[in-house]
Design an enzyme around this catalytic site. Structure first.
Site, short mmCIF file in Angstrom:
data_model
loop_
_atom_site.label_atom_id
_atom_site.label_comp_id
_atom_site.label_asym_id
_atom_site.label_seq_id
_atom_site.Cartn_x
_atom_site.Cartn_y
_atom_site.Cartn_z
N GLU A 71 11.62 -3.85 6.47
CA GLU A 71 11.30 -2.32 6.76
C GLU A 71 10.08 -1.91 7.26
O GLU A 71 10.02 -1.12 8.43
CB GLU A 71 11.44 -1.58 5.44
CG GLU A 71 11.60 -0.08 5.55
CD GLU A 71 10.20 0.49 5.47
OE1 GLU A 71 10.06 1.61 5.97
OE2 GLU A 71 9.12 -0.09 5.48
N GLU A 72 9.08 -2.68 7.08
CA GLU A 72 7.85 -2.42 7.69
C GLU A 72 7.79 -2.86 9.26
O GLU A 72 6.69 -2.43 9.71
CB GLU A 72 6.57 -3.15 6.90
CG GLU A 72 6.72 -2.76 5.30
CD GLU A 72 6.11 -1.22 5.02
OE1 GLU A 72 5.98 -0.65 6.08
OE2 GLU A 72 6.15 -0.81 3.96
N HIS A 132 13.35 -0.64 0.35
CA HIS A 132 12.85 -2.15 0.98
C HIS A 132 12.07 -2.81 0.11
O HIS A 132 11.17 -2.09 -0.84
CB HIS A 132 12.36 -1.74 2.37
CG HIS A 132 10.91 -1.12 2.38
ND1 HIS A 132 9.82 -1.99 2.08
CD2 HIS A 132 10.58 0.23 2.25
CE1 HIS A 132 8.55 -1.22 2.19
NE2 HIS A 132 9.01 0.17 2.06
N ASP A 161 4.26 0.74 -2.30
CA ASP A 161 5.21 0.47 -1.14
C ASP A 161 5.66 -0.74 -1.02
O ASP A 161 4.77 -1.70 -0.24
CB ASP A 161 4.50 1.21 0.01
CG ASP A 161 5.26 1.22 1.43
OD1 ASP A 161 6.56 1.00 1.32
OD2 ASP A 161 4.63 1.30 2.44
N ILE A 179 15.66 5.91 -18.13
CA ILE A 179 15.22 4.49 -17.98
C ILE A 179 13.93 4.24 -18.45
O ILE A 179 13.01 4.81 -18.20
CB ILE A 179 14.95 4.62 -16.51
CG1 ILE A 179 16.34 4.45 -15.54
CG2 ILE A 179 14.57 2.99 -15.77
CD1 ILE A 179 17.48 3.56 -15.82
N ASP A 227 8.06 7.17 -13.78
CA ASP A 227 9.08 7.26 -14.79
C ASP A 227 10.03 8.58 -14.39
O ASP A 227 11.32 8.25 -14.57
CB ASP A 227 8.27 7.83 -16.12
CG ASP A 227 9.27 7.93 -17.29
OD1 ASP A 227 10.24 7.42 -17.23
OD2 ASP A 227 8.63 8.43 -18.43
N1 TRP Z 1 7.37 2.72 4.15
C1 TRP Z 1 7.26 3.84 4.87
C2 TRP Z 1 6.63 3.78 6.20
O1 TRP Z 1 5.70 2.96 6.03
C3 TRP Z 1 6.67 4.95 3.97
C4 TRP Z 1 6.83 6.28 4.45
C5 TRP Z 1 6.18 7.20 5.00
C6 TRP Z 1 8.16 7.26 3.89
N2 TRP Z 1 6.94 8.20 5.35
C7 TRP Z 1 8.02 8.30 4.58
C8 TRP Z 1 9.22 6.80 3.17
C9 TRP Z 1 8.78 9.35 4.49
C10 TRP Z 1 10.10 7.77 3.01
C11 TRP Z 1 9.98 8.92 3.53
O2 TRP Z 1 6.64 4.36 6.95
ZN ZN Z 2 7.86 1.71 2.48
#
Ligand code: TRP
Ligand code: ZN
Ligand code: CA
Length: 434
Positions: free
Chosen positions: A167-168, A121, A133, A40, A298
């Site tokens: 998601e957040e 997300h 993130d 990729i 990457d």
């Molecule tokens: N977006 C996730 C969060 O804010 C980031 C995260 C924290 C995460 N720990 C994780 C993502 C473990 C995958 C696995 O909680």
């Molecule tokens: Zn996240």
């Protein structure tokens, strides 16, 4: 009540009335040539991140649920997928009084009963643009989906990609998707792969360990690169794989670390800075395009493609021979073990790691029964233990045994013992499928 004679008869000395045996194995077919996964281009992944950064900058500095920057992010990803030939679906939901969006993209073709899914997300927190993130996972999955299109991939599985909203706010979008997926559709998803934070600036290489097969594919990829991995432990269930896992769908994924601190042992294996967070800009305004480690982005993007190609183009091996004994064998009540035999012939080499043992025992209280598969050399493999609470009738089941250390040819036995008084039954039939 069993008599000695009955036990003797039942103990495998009886000539089977029928010994059905499938045709001998054909010469092993050459493995179908697997299309190699593409490399990729990380520049393409970074170009998506630049676009997501611009979207955030133009919309108050974030791409959060309910904000203009989120919808613009969805529109950007959707337009790329539509142009590449995907069938896209925008799923809307409401959370905290605002409309949220999931984007689902199906690649036409593949077996609709075997769906391989990957997702990430797309929303950020309100405090920043969310480029690591989770622009990183979103861009990596997007570029993999575009690579599928460029390759004109004709996978054996049906490929589906998802970008989750909110998601957040607590995995809202992915929960909504899973909750609204009918049970029959859930059961068609062979696996869900999640990518949340894959370009952390002080990266670790973490692999989810929820399913051994999916974990194994990623570990194989990284070991080929000579990169050590660790099991993801920075908060299990903290991303969008959790709703899938909670309904019994196999999940896997990659993660390069959030606000946990890199240890000196981890810095020794991966480089970077010990005593510092994997992502010091986690959930902050500095989670910009400057907050990305290109090497991690990457490698992880290539790993996504490797997993999609490996899992998505796998062919189910042709069925091997089946050996069955359909002779009835009475099982004495609370008595000695009895056996029923099948003779395996013309199978070269060892038995498979996934030897299937099909068992059909009629019994009025299956908890009484202890089952073992006995290999030709006498090694016993426990199929089922007894239970005083399992009062259901019959054992009609298929067990999978790792018999790879056993020579295939020879006399195999199903050994059955009834260990509690009153209820009785018999072996109706059993078979070994190679
Ligand atoms: N977006 C996730 C969060 O804010 C980031 C995260 C924290 C995460 N720990 C994780 C993502 C473990 C995958 C696995 O909680
Ligand atoms: Zn996240
Ligand atoms: Ca009994």
């Amino acid at each position: 009540m069993a008599t000695a004679a009955a036990v003797t008869l039942a103990a495998g000395l009886l000539v089977p009335a029928t010994l059905a045996q499938a045709a001998p194995a054909q010469a092993p077919a050459a493995p179908a040539a697997l299309a190699a996964a593409p490399d990729i281009p990380v520049a393409n992944v970074k170009a998506h991140l630049t676009q997501l950064q611009s979207i955030a900058t133009a919309n108050g500095g974030n791409r959060a649920h309910g904000r203009a920057g989120y919808k613009a992010s969805i529109d950007y990803v959707k337009a790329k997928l539509d142009a590449a030939g995907y069938t896209t679906t925008l799923q809307t939901f409401t959370s905290s009084g605002a409309t949220g969006y999931n984007l689902i993209a199906d690649w036409p073709g593949g077996d609709p009963n075997h769906v391989l899914m990957a997702g990430s997300h797309l929303d950020s927190v309100t405090s920043g643009p969310g480029i690591n993130d989770n622009g990183s996972g979103s861009a990596g999955v997007l570029e993999t989906a575009l690579a599928v299109s460029r390759a004109g991939l004709q996978p054996t599985k049906h490929l589906r990609f998802g970008w989750w909203g909110a998601e957040e706010l607590g995995l809202i979008g992915s929960k909504y998707y899973v909750n609204n997926l009918p049970t029959t559709e859930r059961s068609k998803i062979d696996g869900y792969l999640n990518f949340d934070m894959i370009g952390s600036p002080n990266p670790g290489y973490f692999v989810y360990d929820d399913d051994p097969t999916l974990e194994g594919v990623f570990k194989t990829y990284f070991s080929g690169l000579g990169v050590q991995t660790e099991i993801e432990t920075e908060g299990d269930g903290r991303s969008d794989h959790a709703p899938f896992k909670n309904v019994g769908i196999k999940v896997g994924g990659l993660f390069s670390g959030a606000d946990y601190t890199k240890t000196s042992a981890q810095a020794a294996k991966w480089g970077g800075t010990a005593g510092q967070a994997f992502d010091r800009c986690y959930h902050s305004s500095c989670d910009t395009t400057a907050n990305i480690n290109d090497t991690a982005l990457d490698r992880n993007s290539d790993a996504i493609a490797y997993a999609i190609w490996t899992l998505g183009t796998a062919t189910t091996p042709p069925p091997g021979p089946v050996f069955e004994n359909t002779a009835d064998v009475q099982i004495p009540d609370n008595g000695a073990a009895v056996t029923s035999s099948v003779t395996v012939a013309n199978v070269p080499g060892n038995a498979p790691a996934t030897l299937k043992v099909g068992v059909d025992i009629r019994h009025t209280y299956r908890g009484d029964l202890v089952l073992d598969l006995v290999a030709p050399d006498g090694t016993a493999y426990r199929l089922k233990s007894s239970s005083t609470s399992d009062s259901a009738d019959n054992v009609i089941a298929e067990y999978t045994v790792n018999a790879s250390s056993e020579v295939a040819n020879g006399v195999w036995k199903l050994k059955v013992q009834d260990v509690a008084a009153q209820d009785t039954g018999y072996i109706n039939s059993w078979k070994l499928s190679f």
